[in-house]
Structures are given as structure tokens and as C-alpha cells.
Design a protein around this motif. Structure first.
Motif, PDB file in Angstrom:
ATOM      1  N   TYR A   1       0.661  -1.213   0.102  1.00 12.47           N
ATOM      2  CA  TYR A   1      -0.055   0.208  -0.126  1.00 12.47           C
ATOM      3  C   TYR A   1       0.661   1.294  -0.108  1.00 12.47           C
ATOM      4  CZ  TYR A   1      -5.130  -1.182   0.098  1.00 12.47           C
ATOM      5  OH  TYR A   1      -6.073  -1.511  -0.236  1.00 12.47           O
TER       6      TYR A   1
ATOM      7  N   PHE B   1       2.058   1.754  -3.380  1.00 11.86           N
ATOM      8  CA  PHE B   1       0.903   2.265  -4.309  1.00 11.86           C
ATOM      9  C   PHE B   1       0.671   3.775  -3.811  1.00 11.86           C
ATOM     10  CE2 PHE B   1      -4.046   1.522  -5.029  1.00 11.86           C
ATOM     11  CZ  PHE B   1      -3.673   1.731  -6.300  1.00 11.86           C
ATOM     12  N   LEU B   2       0.634   4.022  -2.690  1.00 14.12           N
ATOM     13  CA  LEU B   2       0.244   5.418  -2.387  1.00 14.12           C
ATOM     14  C   LEU B   2       1.512   6.233  -2.921  1.00 14.12           C
ATOM     15  CD1 LEU B   2      -0.794   5.924   1.445  1.00 14.12           C
ATOM     16  CD2 LEU B   2      -1.874   7.120  -0.652  1.00 14.12           C
TER      17      LEU B   2
ATOM     18  N   LEU C   1       0.438   6.673  -6.615  1.00 10.93           N
ATOM     19  CA  LEU C   1      -0.705   7.743  -6.837  1.00 10.93           C
ATOM     20  C   LEU C   1      -0.533   9.056  -6.500  1.00 10.93           C
ATOM     21  CD1 LEU C   1      -3.830   5.712  -4.897  1.00 10.93           C
ATOM     22  CD2 LEU C   1      -3.161   6.041  -7.439  1.00 10.93           C
TER      23      LEU C   1
END
Lengths: 290, 311, 250
Positions: free
Chosen positions: A270, A273-274, A277
Motif C-alpha cells: 500500500y 501504491f500510495l 498515486l
């Protein structure tokens, strides 16, 4: 120690890349956001387990038998379940929402079947579990074999997509389905083929994963999530991007698992992923759209 | 118009009063069913509060529900009950704001992916924390709260979620959301801060989910991460909201009641094949009733009217 | 001449290998009507998208009322007083005409809400000639009326600068005259206007000045009559290649 961790991280990363290749075919070409994707991986892992422990057939044979079955199954799923949604969708967004919902339902059906048969326990089998020495590092033979096979499958897919007529058609649909139709490409068949090919790839990954990881019936969601993250990180529809992102994710996860805490691997996923993003939402190799 | 509004108001009040009296007339089983229905009413209505107008499919309901449940488990013995609920609200809002700010400025698919694994992420983090820091996995929830009290709290929460949904519909935020739902680019050019509107709504909707989890926790007496973050809850909420219809405030509850009863039956009859059954029910709904019961009724009425007009 | 309202300098935007807008620079003074001209594909709509915040520029500066707005989100630019219409009309389809206009009122500069906003929305609809269809959905309107609706929604922001993207295209002669008159009267109220347009009659009778783009670059600027007679402009429209859609009017 660092080399060993890197090597086993690379194996895992290679596996993620292969899993993501299939998903990028399904999402990038067939435009289906398949949330039940990882369930097929776990189902293939169970199939390999059954082959090996039930009828004493090597997972290498499983690797030849299982993917074609998954191809046929995925083709059927696309034709029966998803094509009606494609036909009814007015926009790409509408199809995305519908496919998310339908495959979310499928996720629970497949997972429920596996839970009913195997329960929630963890499984593994011992195949080629012999240590090999490479440059002073110890690697399990099954991991190395899985990595080599993943590379072979990945390269084969890449050549198939770039060097053959049908591969070119599939790539054309990924870029622009309307234009592809104008140059007489059968978009519907190309989409079904891409979806089925994605299913075959994830099944192959499932067989490979079962050779060196323990797994249970609930693991599909995690694999789906990681594949999605890799696809997004690499840039949707970008094969090379998926490869780089997959390797990156595998390495980071393995480092976190070994040097920090194995309970935090998903948190690491995560975190990556963050970062993507926030910094590069179009993906590592993705291009900003007009 | 105002007479009709007044009438609707009176009917709603009478309905709430009737529902509030329920614990005095039903037995234990009836009350537990009512609690179940009431909690899913809040969850499904809160879900469609956000996902209805924005069309972002949130798969993370249980992440917030579980956060609420765990907050209760940790604090219920040490702190006063209202304080527990406040803490639950605060934790849920912080998580929702982070998720919203990271994903809601991008296209919807990022949000879906993020929400898809969020429950699993929170579950793993809680597990990691409990194993490494508190060295306990699983907690007993000893609270001096009766089933009837839980029911009344849920009823109050349901009234609140409907009231807020109704007020949003008449507010600037409501107008902004309808504009965003039609055309995001135009909404931006009309001066609407689209990201802020979405994040605000997402946080609001998750606060209700968190509170439902916090209120429901004492029902279990024992919880561990696998119970509190059970993904079937997210899934169930999604099905119920879709069956009812997400484009009307009263839509989801029309899906909650029949499905809560159906699932109750399925769970008793096929305990080992429950998720298969639920998955199949869901697929049937996606294919046959894509706009929910409300949409089905509206379409039928429209066709009737059109047929009459033609004749 | 009066004060500068909009100043663009070195504005650049690429799409992959294509440079859609290439080091563009021009200014718009308060109370002017400026025509942004150029053949199809010359980058005019991209310029409007960069100005209104749909796209972020790769390089360059945009100053609006003294604020640097390059790369700001669209809603902030709208609230600073820049409104626009779209080349293909984009009404908010599920909202009534009244609510379409109310959206601009509620979130634009005035933040108007309630009875005052309702009255103002009615006044704006009257202003563009849609007084009779307040409760209708945009889908029930004719194409021309949808364009009027979009203009009313833009005016609801109480803009200093109005960007019109081919707002006069597709009108019949009577409607065109009325449209030109409407734009002129808005300008008379003090609204500065930048319009992308192919209808040469409208350009000649409305614009105080014109800037002409070709392949992303500025190729001419000045009075409409001068600019339209410019050899390079004529060549850009008529072209050595056979791109002559704009040339038909010129």
C-alpha cells in the motif's frame, strides 16, 4: 544475506509481474476490471497440489495441463457472463462499474467453492525443495525453477503479442477499440481471447506459486490486489511497465518481510501504491492522456 | 406541496415511534433479526450516500465497520460510552480522509482498487499491532449494554443518516454532487471543488459505518481481526444497496429487508455454502435489476404513463 | 488602452510528440473583445483548456487579474472570474435549466443560495432568452437554446473574462444576429470576451482585435481587417495542403 533476500524477492517479483501481465491483458484489452482474478490463481495452485499429492503428477505437468483449462474456463466466463455487460454498457465507465460488480460476485462464488472443498487451512507441498548455491547465496531449487519458467512464459507472451498477427490485433484493441474495428479487427473475439489468455497466465502463475509458497483459499484477494497495484504502477496495458513494477513490488515486500516484519508486507504494498498515486498516477511508464 | 411534506413527516415520525416500541413486543430472536436489519439499513444507506451520486464503488465498508468495532473492544471498559463513540468517529474520519485525499482526485478505478484491499490492510495492521505490541489476538467485549439498547442506538443512527441524506439533497453539497454526477468538467468550471465535495461525502458516509461497528461490537462478546474485518459484510452491504437502488435515499432499505431475511435463511440452511449463495444472488441482481427495485418501479411507471399517452 | 486583464507568455503544451501550443504569447485588455482564430487543429481549444484549467501547461505563464493561474485547478480559476462555454455544448443533463444556472451561482464568486439565487437565476435565464423554460431539462431544448443555457450558466459566475468556444457556430442568420447582439451587450456591461470563432461575419462585427494561431504558434495579431488580409494568415487557412474549412468563410 542481502543477496539471498534479493534473489528470493526477485522470484516473488517475477511472479507478480507474470500475474500482472495477465491482468493487464484483461483490463487493458478486454476492458474488464476482474476482481475475481486472483481466485483463479489460487484454484490453479490447488489443482497443482491435487496433481502432486493426489495422483503423484509433477507440477511441471500441471503447468501444461492447467493453463489450457483456465483458458477455456475464462473464455466461457467472458462469453457467458461478461459479454452481456459489454453489450449493455453505454460508456467505458459504465462497463467498468458493471464488471467490477459482476466479478466481485464471482470472487465470492469461486472462493466459496474452494472454502467448501479445502476449508481455510494453509497448504503446501514439497517439490524440488533442495538448496542450491549461487554466488555464495542459498536458493531453493523450486524458487529458481519457478522464476526461470516465469521468464520463459513472459518472454513467450511478449514475442507472441509483438510478432504475430493475432498479437498485433490484440494490442490494437488495447490502444483504440473503435479504430481497431475500422481496420477490420474483430474486437469482440480479440477481447475474449485476451481475457482468456489472461486467465491462462494467472493459472500458470498459480501452478508456479504453489511450488514454493504456502497458500489457502482466502489468498486470492491479496493476489488480485497486488496484480492491480502492479498494473497501475506500470501503466495500464504496458507490459514492460508491469515487469518493472512487479519486480519492484516483490523486492520491496521481501525486504520488508525479512528486515522489518512479515506482518507488514501488505502495508508495504500500500505504501508503494500510495507513492505512485501521489507522484505518478499515470504509472511508471504510462503516458499522460490527452 | 408543504401539506404533502408535512404528511410525510408525520408518517415518518409515527414509523420511528412504532419501530422504537419493537423491543417491547418481540422475543430475543425477533430482536436480533431487527438489530441485524437496522445495522444493515444504516450501512447500506450510508454506502449509497457516497457511492450513489459519485458512482464510485466502495468495497471498503467493513474496514470502517471493523475500525469501529475494534475501538469499542479496546476502550469500552475504560471509558464512558459516548467517549468511545467519539473516538471511533475520530479514527474512522482520519482513515477516510487519508484514503479520500489520496484517491478521490484521480479517476474512480484507483479508489476502487484502494478500497478493495483496505479491509485486508487494516486487518493485517491490527493483527500485527496486537501480536507485537499487546501480545493478544482477540479481545473480550464486556459492556453493560442490552440488546434493546443496541437496537435503539442503531435506530437513532438510522434516523440520523436519513435526516442528513435528506438535508444534503437540499443543500449546496447536494447540488454540487448532482452536477458532478452529470459532468465533472462542467462542475469544476462552475467553481465546484470536486475533490473536496467527494472527500467530504466519503468521510461523512464512513462515519456512519464506523459508528455502526462501534455500536454492534458488544453483540459479539468476543472479537478478533477475522471477525471484525469479515469481507462478507462489505459485500452484503453492496448487494443490499444495489438491490434497493442507490439513486434514491430510501432505495437501499428496500434491498436490506428482503436480503437480510434471505441471508438469515441461507446462513441457517447452508452454513458452509453461504458465500457461494450470496455471490450467485449478487450476480443475478447485477444482471437482472441493474437499477434496483426503485429503478424497476420508476421504469415501469414511466412505461405505463408513456403507453397511456400513446393510447 | 485600458488595463491588461489577461497576459499569456511562453505558453506551451505537448501531447506526446505533438506540440499543440508552442511558446504562445498575447494579452487581452479589460473591456476588449478578442478573437482567437486559426485553422482547425491549430491549438485554439487547447489554449482555452489551458486558460480555464482543464489542462496544465508544460511551460509558460498565465496572469489573470494579476494572479498567476497557470496550473491552478479549474474551480479556482472559475472563482477568480473566468467563465467559459464548450465547443460541444455540455449542459448538466439531469438538472433543470434553473438548477444549471443555480450551480454557477452557488459555487462561483457570489456563493449565492436560497431565494436570492433563485431570483438571480431567473433573471439570467431571461437575459439569454430562456425565461419560458426554467423547469425544463436541457435535453428538451433545441441546440441553440442549449447554447444559451450554457452561456447563462457561465454568466452566473459573474465573470470578468468570458471564453466562448465557437459559441456562434451552427446558428441560422437570424439567430446569428441575435447572438452577436447578445455578446455585444454583455461586453457593454463590462465583461471582457475572448472568443474562438470561425464565423467571419461575427469576427468582423464583434472583435476589437484578433490573434491568429497556426500549428500551435502565433502568426498574426492586430485589427480584424488587417489580420484577415495578412498573407501568412490566408495561407494558413487556405493552405498549401487542402485544409480549407475555415477558408470558406474568409
Amino acid at each position: 544475506m542481502l543477496l539471498e533476500v534479493t534473489l528470493s524477492g526477485a522470484t516473488l517479483g517475477g511472479m507478480y509481474a507474470l500475474v500482472a501481465l495477465g491482468l493487464t491483458l484483461q483490463y487493458g484489452v478486454a476492458r474488464i476490471m476482474n476482481l475475481s482474478y486472483g481466485e483463479l490463481l489460487v484454484a490453479a495452485a490447488f489443482a497443482a497440489l491435487w496433481f502432486y499429492t493426489g495422483v503423484a503428477v509433477s507440477p511441471l505437468v500441471g503447468l501444461i495441463v492447467v493453463p489450457p483449462l483456465a483458458f477455456a474456463l475464462s473464455f466461457g466466463i467472458y462469453r457467458v457472463l461478461l459479454q452481456p455487460l459489454v453489450r449493455r454498457a453505454k460508456t467505458r465507465d459504465a462497463l467498468e462499474v458493471d464488471s467490477i460488480l459482476a466479478t466481485f460476485g464471482l470472487l465470492f462464488v469461486i472462493q466459496g467453492v474452494m472454502l467448501a472443498i479445502f476449508g481455510g487451512a494453509y497448504f503446501s507441498y514439497s517439490f524440488l525443495a533442495v538448496p542450491l548455491q549461487i554466488a555464495g547465496a542459498t536458493v531453493a531449487a523450486n524458487r529458481l525453477l519457478a522464476l526461470v519458467l516465469a521468464v520463459v512464459i513472459g518472454v513467450g507472451l511478449y514475442l507472441g503479442l509483438t510478432r504475430t498477427r493475432i498479437g498485433t490485433a490484440v494490442r490494437a484493441v488495447a490502444v483504440d477499440p473503435v479504430a481497431a474495428e475500422l481496420v477490420a479487427i474483430d474486437v469482440r473475439t480479440a477481447s475474449a481471447l485476451a481475457f482468456a489468455l489472461g486467465g491462462a497466465l494467472v493459472a500458470a502463475s498459480g501452478v508456479l506459486v504453489s511450488m514454493f509458497l504456502t497458500f489457502n483459499a482466502n489468498l486470492g484477494v491479496v493476489f488480485t490486489l497486488k496484480a492491480l497495484v502492479v498494473v497501475i504502477m506500470g501503466g495500464v496495458g504496458n507490459l514492460l511497465g508491469a515487469l518493472i513494477a512487479g519486480l519492484l513490488l516483490g523486492l520491496v515486500e521481501n525486504y520488508v518481510a525479512v528486515f522489518v516484519d512479515p506482518g507488514l508486507t501488505l502495508a508495504a504494498t500500500y505504501a508503494i501504491f500510495l507513492i505512485v498515486l501521489l507522484v505518478r498516477p499515470q504509472g511508471i511508464l504510462g503516458r499522460a492522456s490527452r | 406541496m408543504t401539506v404533502r411534506d408535512g404528511l410525510i413527516g408525520v408518517v415518518c415520525l409515527a414509523g420511528v415511534a412504532l419501530l422504537a416500541g419493537l423491543p417491547f413486543v418481540v422475543a430475543d430472536y425477533g430482536l436480533s433479526l431487527a438489530i441485524n436489519i437496522m445495522s444493515y439499513t444504516v450501512l447500506a444507506t450510508a454506502w449509497s450516500l457516497f457511492s450513489g451520486p459519485t458512482r464510485y464503488v466502495s468495497l471498503a465498508t467493513v474496514a470502517f465497520f471493523g475500525i469501529g468495532a475494534y475501538t469499542t473492544a479496546v476502550f469500552v471498559e475504560a471509558l464512558a460510552w459516548p467517549l468511545v463513540l467519539l473516538i471511533a468517529m475520530a479514527v474512522g474520519s482520519v482513515v477516510a480522509s487519508l484514503v479520500g485525499l489520496a484517491t478521490l482526485r484521480l479517476s474512480g478505478v484507483y479508489f476502487v482498487i484502494f478500497s478493495f484491499g483496505l479491509a485486508e490492510l487494516v486487518r493485517q495492521l491490527v493483527t500485527w499491532f496486537e501480536v507485537n505490541k499487546t501480545r493478544t489476538l482477540g479481545r473480550y467485549v464486556f459492556a453493560d449494554i442490552t440488546a434493546a439498547q443496541i437496537y435503539w442506538q442503531l435506530l437513532a443512527l438510522a434516523v440520523l443518516v436519513f435526516a442528513i441524506g435528506f438535508l444534503i439533497g437540499r443543500s449546496r453539497l447536494g447540488l454540487a454532487l448532482r452536477a458532478i454526477g452529470d459532468d465533472e468538467t462542467v462542475a469544476r468550471h462552475s467553481g465546484i471543488d470536486v475533490t473536496r465535495a467527494k472527500v467530504a461525502l466519503f468521510v461523512l458516509s464512513t462515519v456512519f459505518m464506523t459508528l455502526t461497528g462501534a455500536i454492534m461490537a458488544p453483540r459479539w462478546t468476543y472479537i478478533d481481526p477475522a471477525i471484525a474485518f469479515n469481507p462478507v459484510v462489505s459485500f452484503t452491504v453492496l448487494i443490499m444497496a444495489l438491490l434497493g437502488g442507490v439513486h434514491r435515499l430510501y432505495g437501499p432499505v428496500l434491498g436490506v429487508v428482503p436480503l437480510a431475511l434471505l441471508f438469515e435463511y441461507l446462513l441457517a440452511r447452508f452454513p458452509n455454502h453461504f458465500s457461494i449463495m450470496v455471490g450467485l444472488v449478487f450476480i443475478v441482481i447485477v444482471y437482472l435489476i441493474p437499477r434496483g427495485v426503485v429503478g424497476l418501479v420508476e421504469d415501469t411507471v414511466r412505461q405505463r404513463t408513456a403507453a397511456k399517452g400513446a393510447a | 488602452m485600458s488595463r491588461t486583464l489577461l497576459e499569456i507568455d511562453g505558453l506551451t503544451r505537448r501531447f506526446g510528440g505533438l506540440v499543440a501550443v508552442d511558446a504562445l504569447g498575447f494579452t487581452v485588455a479589460e473591456h476588449e473583445i478578442v478573437g482567437l482564430l486559426g485553422p482547425n487543429g491549430s491549438g485554439k481549444t487547447t489554449v482555452l483548456n489551458l486558460l480555464s484549467g482543464v489542462l496544465r501547461p508544460d511551460a509558460g505563464r498565465i496572469a489573470f487579474r494579476g494572479h498567476a493561474i497557470a496550473g491552478l485547478p479549474a474551480h479556482r480559476i472559475a472563482r477568480l472570474g473566468m467563465a467559459r462555454t464548450f465547443q460541444l455544448v455540455r449542459p448538466l443533463a439531469s438538472l433543470s435549466c434553473h438548477d444549471n444556472v443555480r450551480t454557477g451561482l452557488a459555487f462561483g464568486r457570489r456563493r449565492a443560495w436560497g431565494a436570492a439565487a433563485d431570483a438571480e437565476a431567473g433573471r439570467l435565464l431571461d437575459r439569454v432568452g430562456l425565461g419560458g423554460v426554467r423547469g425544463s431539462l436541457p435535453g428538451e431544448l433545441t441546440y441553440i437554446d442549449q447554447k444559451r443555457l450554457e452561456l447563462a450558466r457561465a454568466l452566473a459566475l459573474q465573470p470578468d473574462l468570458l471564453l466562448l468556444d465557437e459559441w456562434l457556430a451552427g446558428l441560422n442568420p437570424t439567430e446569428l444576429d441575435a447572438g452577436i447582439e447578445l455578446v455585444r451587450s454583455l461586453n457593454g456591461q463590462g465583461i471582457t470576451i475572448l472568443l474562438v470563432e470561425h464565423v467571419m461575419d461575427a469576427i468582423r462585427s464583434l472583435c476589437h482585435r484578433c490573434v491568429v494561431m497556426n500549428a500551435g504558434r502565433l502568426i498574426a495579431a492586430g485589427l480584424p481587417a488587417e489580420v484577415l488580409a495578412d498573407r501568412e494568415v490566408v495561407r494558413a487557412y487556405l493552405g498549401e495542403d487542402d485544409n480549407d474549412r475555415g477558408g470558406g468563410h474568409a
